[in-house]
Motif scaffolding. Structure first.
Motif, PDB file in Angstrom:
ATOM      1  N   ALA A  45      -0.627   7.215  -1.052  1.00 47.00           N
ATOM      2  CA  ALA A  45      -2.063   6.914  -1.060  1.00 47.00           C
ATOM      3  C   ALA A  45      -2.851   7.703  -0.033  1.00 47.00           C
ATOM      4  CB  ALA A  45      -2.269   5.418  -0.808  1.00 47.00           C
ATOM      5  N   ALA A  46      -2.180   8.366   0.897  1.00 46.29           N
ATOM      6  CA  ALA A  46      -2.862   9.007   2.023  1.00 46.29           C
ATOM      7  C   ALA A  46      -3.959   9.954   1.552  1.00 46.29           C
ATOM      8  CB  ALA A  46      -1.853   9.772   2.876  1.00 46.29           C
ATOM      9  N   GLY A  47      -5.156   9.753   2.077  1.00 50.37           N
ATOM     10  CA  GLY A  47      -6.298  10.566   1.689  1.00 50.37           C
ATOM     11  C   GLY A  47      -6.993  10.093   0.432  1.00 50.37           C
ATOM     12  N   ARG A  48      -6.421   9.088  -0.216  1.00 54.37           N
ATOM     13  CA  ARG A  48      -6.989   8.553  -1.453  1.00 54.37           C
ATOM     14  C   ARG A  48      -7.350   7.092  -1.192  1.00 54.37           C
ATOM     15  NH1 ARG A  48      -1.711  11.199  -4.231  1.00 54.37           N
ATOM     16  NH2 ARG A  48      -2.643  13.119  -5.041  1.00 54.37           N
ATOM     17  N   ASP A  49      -8.479   6.870  -0.563  1.00 52.67           N
ATOM     18  CA  ASP A  49      -8.831   5.534  -0.089  1.00 52.67           C
ATOM     19  C   ASP A  49      -8.898   4.508  -1.205  1.00 52.67           C
ATOM     20  OD1 ASP A  49      -8.934   6.444   2.487  1.00 52.67           O
ATOM     21  OD2 ASP A  49     -11.122   6.605   2.572  1.00 52.67           O
ATOM     22  N   GLU A  50      -9.310   4.923  -2.398  1.00 56.78           N
ATOM     23  CA  GLU A  50      -9.456   3.940  -3.469  1.00 56.78           C
ATOM     24  C   GLU A  50      -8.115   3.375  -3.918  1.00 56.78           C
ATOM     25  OE1 GLU A  50     -10.628   5.631  -7.452  1.00 56.78           O
ATOM     26  OE2 GLU A  50     -10.911   7.416  -6.238  1.00 56.78           O
ATOM     27  N   VAL A  51      -6.996   4.058  -3.601  1.00 54.09           N
ATOM     28  CA  VAL A  51      -5.677   3.525  -3.939  1.00 54.09           C
ATOM     29  C   VAL A  51      -5.444   2.203  -3.215  1.00 54.09           C
ATOM     30  CG1 VAL A  51      -3.193   3.968  -3.939  1.00 54.09           C
ATOM     31  CG2 VAL A  51      -4.794   5.850  -4.329  1.00 54.09           C
ATOM     32  N   LEU A  52      -6.056   2.042  -2.053  1.00 49.27           N
ATOM     33  CA  LEU A  52      -5.863   0.812  -1.274  1.00 49.27           C
ATOM     34  C   LEU A  52      -6.602  -0.376  -1.880  1.00 49.27           C
ATOM     35  CD1 LEU A  52      -6.092   2.167   2.376  1.00 49.27           C
ATOM     36  CD2 LEU A  52      -4.090   1.937   0.889  1.00 49.27           C
ATOM     37  N   GLY A  53      -7.401  -0.138  -2.921  1.00 53.25           N
ATOM     38  CA  GLY A  53      -7.969  -1.242  -3.666  1.00 53.25           C
ATOM     39  C   GLY A  53      -9.458  -1.424  -3.486  1.00 53.25           C
ATOM     40  N   ARG A  54     -10.082  -1.928  -4.531  1.00 50.23           N
ATOM     41  CA  ARG A  54     -11.497  -2.288  -4.521  1.00 50.23           C
ATOM     42  C   ARG A  54     -11.672  -3.764  -4.845  1.00 50.23           C
ATOM     43  NH1 ARG A  54     -14.324   2.841  -7.733  1.00 50.23           N
ATOM     44  NH2 ARG A  54     -13.908   4.408  -6.125  1.00 50.23           N
ATOM     45  N   GLN A  55     -10.919  -4.254  -5.828  1.00 50.66           N
ATOM     46  CA  GLN A  55     -10.990  -5.677  -6.168  1.00 50.66           C
ATOM     47  C   GLN A  55     -10.369  -6.487  -5.018  1.00 50.66           C
ATOM     48  OE1 GLN A  55     -12.548  -7.001  -8.607  1.00 50.66           O
ATOM     49  NE2 GLN A  55     -11.846  -9.119  -8.541  1.00 50.66           N
ATOM     50  N   ASP A  56      -9.151  -6.175  -4.668  1.00 53.72           N
ATOM     51  CA  ASP A  56      -8.516  -6.633  -3.440  1.00 53.72           C
ATOM     52  C   ASP A  56      -8.167  -5.372  -2.662  1.00 53.72           C
ATOM     53  OD1 ASP A  56      -8.680  -9.327  -4.261  1.00 53.72           O
ATOM     54  OD2 ASP A  56      -6.872  -9.054  -5.462  1.00 53.72           O
ATOM     55  N   ARG A  57      -7.743  -5.500  -1.419  1.00 54.51           N
ATOM     56  CA  ARG A  57      -7.585  -4.298  -0.611  1.00 54.51           C
ATOM     57  C   ARG A  57      -6.409  -4.412   0.346  1.00 54.51           C
ATOM     58  NH1 ARG A  57     -10.003   0.353   0.119  1.00 54.51           N
ATOM     59  NH2 ARG A  57     -10.053   1.354   2.160  1.00 54.51           N
ATOM     60  N   LEU A  58      -5.631  -3.341   0.436  1.00 55.75           N
ATOM     61  CA  LEU A  58      -4.611  -3.222   1.460  1.00 55.75           C
ATOM     62  C   LEU A  58      -5.241  -2.627   2.717  1.00 55.75           C
ATOM     63  CD1 LEU A  58      -1.487  -1.943  -0.507  1.00 55.75           C
ATOM     64  CD2 LEU A  58      -2.374  -4.271  -0.240  1.00 55.75           C
ATOM     65  N   PHE A  59      -4.797  -3.077   3.865  1.00 56.28           N
ATOM     66  CA  PHE A  59      -5.344  -2.579   5.113  1.00 56.28           C
ATOM     67  C   PHE A  59      -4.924  -1.127   5.339  1.00 56.28           C
ATOM     68  CE2 PHE A  59      -4.844  -7.184   6.717  1.00 56.28           C
ATOM     69  CZ  PHE A  59      -6.077  -7.533   6.180  1.00 56.28           C
ATOM     70  N   PRO A  60      -5.729  -0.327   6.029  1.00 54.04           N
ATOM     71  CA  PRO A  60      -5.309   1.033   6.398  1.00 54.04           C
ATOM     72  C   PRO A  60      -4.126   0.976   7.362  1.00 54.04           C
ATOM     73  CG  PRO A  60      -7.369   0.438   7.472  1.00 54.04           C
ATOM     74  CD  PRO A  60      -7.089  -0.648   6.490  1.00 54.04           C
ATOM     75  N   PRO A  61      -3.338   2.036   7.424  1.00 56.21           N
ATOM     76  CA  PRO A  61      -2.093   1.998   8.212  1.00 56.21           C
ATOM     77  C   PRO A  61      -2.283   1.613   9.674  1.00 56.21           C
ATOM     78  CG  PRO A  61      -2.101   3.921   6.782  1.00 56.21           C
ATOM     79  CD  PRO A  61      -3.457   3.297   6.660  1.00 56.21           C
ATOM     80  N   TYR A  62      -3.393   1.995  10.290  1.00 56.64           N
ATOM     81  CA  TYR A  62      -3.562   1.709  11.721  1.00 56.64           C
ATOM     82  C   TYR A  62      -3.647   0.204  12.011  1.00 56.64           C
ATOM     83  CZ  TYR A  62      -8.594   1.062  10.830  1.00 56.64           C
ATOM     84  OH  TYR A  62      -9.799   0.618  10.358  1.00 56.64           O
ATOM     85  N   ARG A  63      -3.865  -0.619  10.969  1.00 51.83           N
ATOM     86  CA  ARG A  63      -3.942  -2.069  11.170  1.00 51.83           C
ATOM     87  C   ARG A  63      -2.594  -2.763  10.961  1.00 51.83           C
ATOM     88  NH1 ARG A  63      -8.958  -4.889   8.222  1.00 51.83           N
ATOM     89  NH2 ARG A  63      -7.852  -6.676   9.154  1.00 51.83           N
ATOM     90  N   LEU A  64      -1.560  -2.007  10.651  1.00 54.15           N
ATOM     91  CA  LEU A  64      -0.279  -2.613  10.279  1.00 54.15           C
ATOM     92  C   LEU A  64       0.594  -2.852  11.504  1.00 54.15           C
ATOM     93  CD1 LEU A  64       0.569  -0.592   7.045  1.00 54.15           C
ATOM     94  CD2 LEU A  64      -0.679  -2.741   7.278  1.00 54.15           C
ATOM     95  N   HIS A  65       0.361  -3.968  12.155  1.00 57.64           N
ATOM     96  CA  HIS A  65       1.147  -4.347  13.323  1.00 57.64           C
ATOM     97  C   HIS A  65       1.488  -5.826  13.216  1.00 57.64           C
ATOM     98  CE1 HIS A  65       0.214  -0.479  15.122  1.00 57.64           C
ATOM     99  NE2 HIS A  65      -1.068  -0.707  14.881  1.00 57.64           N
ATOM    100  N   PRO A  66       2.768  -6.175  13.334  1.00 54.17           N
ATOM    101  CA  PRO A  66       3.140  -7.587  13.249  1.00 54.17           C
ATOM    102  C   PRO A  66       2.422  -8.427  14.298  1.00 54.17           C
ATOM    103  CG  PRO A  66       5.082  -6.177  13.150  1.00 54.17           C
ATOM    104  CD  PRO A  66       3.933  -5.294  13.523  1.00 54.17           C
ATOM    105  N   GLY A  67       2.031  -9.640  13.894  1.00 54.24           N
ATOM    106  CA  GLY A  67       1.396 -10.547  14.830  1.00 54.24           C
ATOM    107  C   GLY A  67       2.415 -11.228  15.718  1.00 54.24           C
TER     108      GLY A  67
END
Length: 209
Positions: A45-67
């Motif tokens: 998906a890199a560089g293709r922002d719409e792959v991450l979703g419009r109806q629902d959305r996956l977070f961008p990679p920089y937000r992927l950190h376990p709580g």
């Protein structure tokens, strides 16, 4: 039709094929703490922002950190109704919907299959060219003739009786209405793939947006 033997490969091939007209970014930086299937999805998906979703959305990679609780939250419903979460220590973890109910709801599909279905679901809304209609069962069969059905097998959201069909440059979503008809979102990346549908004798509500 069963799910593909390797849904990770199928997801990558779908993304790179469906979004072939959108330049990709080969230098995406991904956290080390995410499952391989999720890393493969973000790499495609890199560089293709719409792959991450419009109806629902996956977070961008920089937000992927376990709580602090160990959950990795990686996406959300478009109105904030739920957050997608998983256990990042497992190779093919279950996907949970958090905050919808008091207890998280688990999706019937593991991450590998969930991501394939997510990509197809979002593509059915997101093509530059879109046709919508309410169809009889006979019209739905005509619309999907020659396409390949991607089974949901009871995905929790959208409901498992929703169908997806892909091929010929199209992604077709069929969702049952209460009156035994089908609501369709039919999406295409190129106008030429949608034009043949004008000849199916279907009363389209919208065509090409």
């Amino acid at each position: 039709m069963g799910m593909p033997d390797d849904p990770v490969v199928a997801t990558r091939e779908f993304i790179t094929g469906w979004y072939a007209d959108v330049p990709s970014n080969k230098h995406v930086v991904l956290p080390r703490s995410i499952p391989a299937a999720l890393a493969s999805f973000y790499a495609a998906a890199a560089g293709r922002d719409e792959v991450l979703g419009r109806q629902d959305r996956l977070f961008p990679p920089y937000r992927l950190h376990p709580g602090e609780d160990g959950w990795l939250e990686f996406g959300e419903e478009n109105q904030g109704g739920f957050v997608l979460a998983l256990d990042p220590t497992r190779p093919d973890p279950a996907v949970f919907y958090r905050y919808w109910k008091d207890e998280p709801i688990v999706d019937p599909h593991p991450l590998t299959t969930f991501l394939l279905l997510f990509a197809v679901y979002e593509a059915s809304f997101a093509g530059p060219y879109l046709a919508t209609a309410d169809l009889t069962s006979e019209e739905a069969l005509r619309l999907t003739s020659g396409l390949r059905r991607v089974p949901l097998r009871d995905r929790w959201f959208p409901p498992g009786d929703t169908e997806f069909h892909v091929g010929n440059g199209l992604v077709v979503q069929l969702a049952p209405n209460d009156d035994a008809t089908w609501c369709t979102y039919t999406s295409a990346r190129h106008r030429a793939h949608l034009q043949p549908l004008r000849h199916l004798d279907i009363a389209w509500k919208t065509f090409e947006r």
